[in-house]
Design an enzyme around this catalytic site. Structure first.
Site, PDB file in Angstrom:
ATOM      1  N   HIS A  64       0.874  -1.180   0.000  1.00 40.14           N
ATOM      2  CA  HIS A  64       0.000   0.000   0.000  1.00 40.14           C
ATOM      3  C   HIS A  64       0.914   1.234   0.000  1.00 40.14           C
ATOM      4  O   HIS A  64       2.037   1.172   0.524  1.00 40.14           O
ATOM      5  CB  HIS A  64      -0.823  -0.046   1.289  1.00 40.14           C
ATOM      6  CG  HIS A  64      -1.909   0.962   1.403  1.00 40.14           C
ATOM      7  ND1 HIS A  64      -1.663   2.258   1.788  1.00 40.14           N
ATOM      8  CD2 HIS A  64      -3.249   0.884   1.214  1.00 40.14           C
ATOM      9  CE1 HIS A  64      -2.802   2.927   1.831  1.00 40.14           C
ATOM     10  NE2 HIS A  64      -3.787   2.113   1.484  1.00 40.14           N
ATOM     11  N   CYS A 107      -4.709   2.416  -3.701  1.00 41.37           N
ATOM     12  CA  CYS A 107      -3.449   2.905  -3.088  1.00 41.37           C
ATOM     13  C   CYS A 107      -2.304   1.938  -3.313  1.00 41.37           C
ATOM     14  O   CYS A 107      -1.418   1.794  -2.452  1.00 41.37           O
ATOM     15  CB  CYS A 107      -3.622   3.197  -1.599  1.00 41.37           C
ATOM     16  SG  CYS A 107      -4.756   4.533  -1.272  1.00 41.37           S
ATOM     17  N   LYS A 142     -10.529  -0.977  10.244  1.00 47.81           N
ATOM     18  CA  LYS A 142     -10.638  -2.151   9.375  1.00 47.81           C
ATOM     19  C   LYS A 142     -11.021  -3.396  10.176  1.00 47.81           C
ATOM     20  O   LYS A 142     -11.233  -4.458   9.636  1.00 47.81           O
ATOM     21  CB  LYS A 142      -9.331  -2.367   8.619  1.00 47.81           C
ATOM     22  CG  LYS A 142      -9.043  -1.220   7.629  1.00 47.81           C
ATOM     23  CD  LYS A 142      -7.898  -1.533   6.730  1.00 47.81           C
ATOM     24  CE  LYS A 142      -7.349  -0.303   6.024  1.00 47.81           C
ATOM     25  NZ  LYS A 142      -8.192   0.155   4.917  1.00 47.81           N
ATOM     26  N   GLN A 159      -4.626  -5.435   6.855  1.00 47.82           N
ATOM     27  CA  GLN A 159      -5.640  -6.340   6.298  1.00 47.82           C
ATOM     28  C   GLN A 159      -5.511  -7.749   6.875  1.00 47.82           C
ATOM     29  O   GLN A 159      -6.089  -8.687   6.327  1.00 47.82           O
ATOM     30  CB  GLN A 159      -5.507  -6.417   4.761  1.00 47.82           C
ATOM     31  CG  GLN A 159      -5.618  -5.091   4.045  1.00 47.82           C
ATOM     32  CD  GLN A 159      -7.044  -4.553   4.024  1.00 47.82           C
ATOM     33  OE1 GLN A 159      -8.009  -5.278   4.311  1.00 47.82           O
ATOM     34  NE2 GLN A 159      -7.201  -3.292   3.663  1.00 47.82           N
ATOM     35  N   ASP A 191       3.001  -4.814   8.064  1.00 53.56           N
ATOM     36  CA  ASP A 191       1.778  -4.036   7.862  1.00 53.56           C
ATOM     37  C   ASP A 191       0.612  -5.022   7.951  1.00 53.56           C
ATOM     38  O   ASP A 191       0.358  -5.783   7.021  1.00 53.56           O
ATOM     39  CB  ASP A 191       1.838  -3.352   6.488  1.00 53.56           C
ATOM     40  CG  ASP A 191       0.513  -2.692   6.107  1.00 53.56           C
ATOM     41  OD1 ASP A 191      -0.480  -2.861   6.843  1.00 53.56           O
ATOM     42  OD2 ASP A 191       0.477  -2.030   5.051  1.00 53.56           O
TER      43      ASP A 191
HETATM   44  N1  PLP Z   1      -1.806  -0.957   4.560  1.00 50.73           N
HETATM   45  C1  PLP Z   1      -2.764  -1.667   3.958  1.00 50.73           C
HETATM   46  C2  PLP Z   1      -2.475  -3.039   3.477  1.00 50.73           C
HETATM   47  C3  PLP Z   1      -4.030  -1.098   3.795  1.00 50.73           C
HETATM   48  O1  PLP Z   1      -4.996  -1.806   3.191  1.00 50.73           O
HETATM   49  C4  PLP Z   1      -4.280   0.200   4.272  1.00 50.73           C
HETATM   50  C5  PLP Z   1      -5.582   0.841   4.047  1.00 50.73           C
HETATM   51  O2  PLP Z   1      -6.290   0.539   3.115  1.00 50.73           O
HETATM   52  C6  PLP Z   1      -3.251   0.888   4.909  1.00 50.73           C
HETATM   53  C7  PLP Z   1      -2.024   0.277   5.039  1.00 50.73           C
HETATM   54  C8  PLP Z   1      -3.452   2.256   5.457  1.00 50.73           C
HETATM   55  O3  PLP Z   1      -4.360   2.219   6.503  1.00 50.73           O
HETATM   56  P1  PLP Z   1      -4.919   3.574   7.164  1.00 50.73           P
HETATM   57  O4  PLP Z   1      -5.392   4.421   6.025  1.00 50.73           O
HETATM   58  O5  PLP Z   1      -6.011   3.118   8.052  1.00 50.73           O
HETATM   59  O6  PLP Z   1      -3.765   4.194   7.896  1.00 50.73           O
END
Ligand code: PLP
Length: 419
Positions: free
Chosen positions: A136, A377, A239, A216, A213
């Site tokens: 992401h 993203c 999430k 998900q 990370d």
């Molecule tokens: N990493 C992953 C795999 C994501 O799916 C997301 C959000 O879609 C993020 C990071 C960023 O999360 P946040 O916008 O809640 O900080």
């Protein structure tokens, strides 16, 4: 308002009652364009159960006060509830201590914290940081910024046509210049579950710290930081059925203690003079300013709720939905699934021949179906697959096979209309 005890928890003796779970999520009764809402945009954010909404409401209606600094009863009550949420998180990811859990605004802020604090203190010119092609943007840009500042190099583990990491390439990439690895557990665009434990174990042979990370992951599979032996782990509350604007960073104590503060301000200090400041102990050293107290309490409640349903039950339910959806969607002419990894969860990304994903999203919206269309993203990943965007249906604990049928019906209708 439903009493807490009344909140429907719908798992009994191996029977997962999705209809009862749905009763806990008031928004699922909503109509969109006169159709029943079919919410399949869970990878973007999940809906909130009454249990969470009530806890946030209760905080504001019965205990709103600033935390940690007050001696009055209300402040102490709020502090207790806030710190109880930290303990919920600690237990949920099986951290050793609650001082290893730092509240952040979400995954993005957690990764930025590590890149800025650990990264600035430890990364030097010529060093290398490894990420993957399926990250992401929030796990790309902070490292890119750091590499620019330090004249370090960002290296990227490639992805095969199924959307799996090419693990051998990762092993080849690791060398004496590798100083940090930051990697996604579950891809938000493909649903791929990466072999994180194996990767961490390999990295640790060379004393390279690894950040996971888990944005998900925590909502779909059991995440155990001690079992993974990860050095840092980040996730977002929204999430996992919790509020927006709150999330957490887990870190190993020795690393967190060695790191300089990320932000300066109230609560993160021990003593301040104009000459010098000493810092508070963990986790407060990284929690400058008044946090999202209600958000943290809401996240604690969300984790309680997930625990009551059972993460293994959720995983099983979502897996059967994904299998069903993958089979059903294959009947749609001209449809190609993007992301066909062997280890996969909860995300179904696809393209339809000659029909732009935005048209698909708009058309489905009129059927009441909420999916996400775009690059999610993950622009470099889209470039890897030579596509501008995908349509993405993503599943949560409350989705049903009937909802998948509505999605597939909508897609078939699109084919008829667009020819
Ligand atoms: N990493 C992953 C795999 C994501 O799916 C997301 C959000 O879609 C993020 C990071 C960023 O999360 P946040 O916008 O809640 O900080």
């Amino acid at each position: 308002m439903k009493a807490e005890a009344e909140t429907v928890i719908a798992v009994s003796k191996n029977k997962y009652n999705v209809n009862k779970i749905r009763e806990d999520f008031p928004i699922l009764k909503k109509k969109v364009h006169d159709k029943n809402l079919v919410y399949l945009d869970n990878a973007a954010t999940t809906q909130k159960p009454t249990y969470v909404i009530d806890k946030v409401n209760k905080y504001y209606t019965t205990m709103n006060a600033n935390i940690h600094r007050g001696v009055h009863a209300l402040s102490q009550e709020a502090t207790e509830a806030f710190e109880a949420a930290r303990i919920q998180i600690k237990q949920f990811i099986n951290a050793l201590g609650k001082n290893q859990i730092i509240f952040t605004r979400g995954t993005t802020e957690a990764i930025n914290l590590v890149a800025s604090s650990y990264g600035r203190a430890n990364i030097k010119e010529g060093d290398e940081i490894i990420i993957s092609h399926m990250e992401h943007h929030s796990n790309i840009v902070p490292w890119q910024l750091l590499c620019k500042e330090k004249n370090a190099k960002l290296r990227v583990i490639p992805v095969n046509d199924n959307g799996e990491l090419i693990y051998e390439e990762f092993e080849k990439m690791v060398n004496e210049r590798t100083k940090f690895i930051s990697i996604v557990y579950v891809s938000n665009s493909l649903g791929t579950i990466n072999p994180i434990k194996e990767l961490i174990s390999y990295a640790h042979q060379f004393n390279i710290p690894v950040l996971v990370d888990a944005a998900q992951a925590v909502n779909h599979i059991r995440v155990d930081v001690q079992d993974l032996d990860c050095d840092f782990l980040a996730f977002s509350g929204h999430k996992i059925y919790g509020p927006t604007g709150i999330g957490a960073l887990y870190g190993k104590v020795e690393l967190l203690e060695s790191m300089p503060p990320y932000m300066g301000g109230g609560d993160m200090i021990s003593k301040v003079t104009f000459e010098e400041t000493t810092y508070n102990e963990l986790p407060h050293k990284f929690e400058a300013g008044t946090p999202d107290i209600a958000g943290a309490i809401g996240l604690g409640a969300a984790i309680e709720y997930v625990n009551k349903v059972g993460i293994e039950n959720i995983k099983e339910h979502e897996h059967s939905l994904l299998e069903y959806a993958t089979k059903q969607i294959a009947e749609v002419p001209g449809l190609k699934i993007i992301g066909t990894a062997k280890e996969k969860t909860s995300v179904l990304s696809f393209v339809l021949e000659n029909i732009h994903p935005h048209d698909i999203g708009t058309f489905l919206d009129f059927e009441g179906v909420a999916i996400r269309t775009g690059h999610h993203c993950t622009q470099p990943l889209m470039q890897r697959f030579k596509i501008p965007a995908t349509s993405r249906a993503s599943f949560a604990m409350y989705n049903t096979k009937e909802e998948v049928d509505v999605l597939v019906y909508g897609l078939k209708k699109i084919i008829e209309v667009f020819g």
